[in-house]
Design a protein around this motif. Sequence first.
Motif, PDB file in Angstrom:
ATOM      1  N   ARG A  76      32.879  44.377  48.533  1.00  0.00           N
ATOM      2  CA  ARG A  76      33.388  45.744  48.550  1.00  0.00           C
ATOM      3  C   ARG A  76      33.017  46.535  49.796  1.00  0.00           C
ATOM      4  O   ARG A  76      31.878  46.506  50.240  1.00  0.00           O
ATOM      5  CB  ARG A  76      32.890  46.492  47.318  1.00  0.00           C
ATOM      6  N   HIS A  95      31.170  43.016  43.814  1.00  0.00           N
ATOM      7  CA  HIS A  95      31.510  43.493  42.469  1.00  0.00           C
ATOM      8  C   HIS A  95      31.122  42.418  41.446  1.00  0.00           C
ATOM      9  O   HIS A  95      31.692  41.338  41.446  1.00  0.00           O
ATOM     10  CB  HIS A  95      33.016  43.773  42.427  1.00  0.00           C
ATOM     11  N   ASP A  97      37.197  44.134  36.042  1.00  0.00           N
ATOM     12  CA  ASP A  97      37.703  45.426  35.585  1.00  0.00           C
ATOM     13  C   ASP A  97      38.982  45.270  34.762  1.00  0.00           C
ATOM     14  O   ASP A  97      39.943  44.663  35.212  1.00  0.00           O
ATOM     15  CB  ASP A  97      37.969  46.337  36.791  1.00  0.00           C
ATOM     16  N   HIS A 143      38.820  52.774  33.054  1.00  0.00           N
ATOM     17  CA  HIS A 143      38.890  51.303  32.961  1.00  0.00           C
ATOM     18  C   HIS A 143      37.591  50.808  32.361  1.00  0.00           C
ATOM     19  O   HIS A 143      36.596  51.542  32.327  1.00  0.00           O
ATOM     20  CB  HIS A 143      39.128  50.665  34.340  1.00  0.00           C
ATOM     21  N   HIS A 195      34.623  48.241  32.944  1.00  0.00           N
ATOM     22  CA  HIS A 195      33.952  47.260  33.788  1.00  0.00           C
ATOM     23  C   HIS A 195      33.173  46.375  32.829  1.00  0.00           C
ATOM     24  O   HIS A 195      32.277  46.828  32.131  1.00  0.00           O
ATOM     25  CB  HIS A 195      33.010  47.952  34.787  1.00  0.00           C
TER      26      HIS A 195
HETATM   27 ZN   LIG Z   1      33.924  47.228  37.999  1.00  0.00          ZN
END
Ligand SMILES: [Zn+2]
Length: 290
Positions: A177, A187, A191, A266, A268
Amino acid sequence: MTRVQIVLTALGLLLLANTALAADNAAVSWHPSKPRVGDVAWVLVKDVLEGATVEGSVDGKPLTFFPYAGGQAAIFGFDLETKPGPHTWRVGVIEPGREPRSAQGSVRVVRRDFHVERLTVPSTMVDLDPETERRAVAEGKQLATLYRTITPERMWRGKFTPPVGTTGTGKGFGARRIINGQPRSPHSGSDFSAPKGTPVVAVNAGKVALVAEFFFPGRLVILDHGLGLYTAYFHLDSALVNEGERVERGQTLGTVGATGRATGPHLHFGAQVAGARVDPTTLLGLALLD
Ligand SMILES: [Zn+2]
């Protein structure tokens, strides 16, 4: 003898010695046989008597075995920053009334190219003031300590279920990222996009290890499934379980939200095996069924 012949003879003796040892060796198989970086894999030691003690390690990291299919199995996580190539393992079996057995070898970890993700978030979520920085570091340490705690009881069984009822699969595991132009840690989860308020469920049976509100993950629930396996649910709008509570597969843990550092609603979803950050999608596809 030439130097080459000497070397070949030595090699021959070595192979002979290994073959002789193999007669008493434990039969061990890896699933998948060639795991990728970030995969959850499992190792099976076949034909083990009841009451046997099976121990082993990969790269010196201990494996925690449980009875499975007439033998004993253990899951192992190849962390998302594992070096591709061969990784050495060893296994030892001690059984009542039998000679101790052992086996060792190497499992080849296949490289996987993770994509690079560029994100823009409010600068207050990246350039932290010292107090927030301290808070985020302390929370990270608390999670790392939790993930390294191995509960000896295996609570999960059978197939894992997706954490949200959406049709799409999780995305972005392992992404390197770049946030507001600065490289950040990869990450470590997957997601799942879903509207705010969508129920989030336990992917398998376990115990609620942590319910908290942390700076980056926002409102979170972490489940301990036993034997070093943990799953994490971040950015929740609400948490509907309490620490210490036992949960069943499919039980609602909370609802999707956008708390913490999130660009929108969302889930994770993360998974760890003895502190190794693994692709939760491979956990959902784990072919270990009992
Ligand atoms: Zn995430």
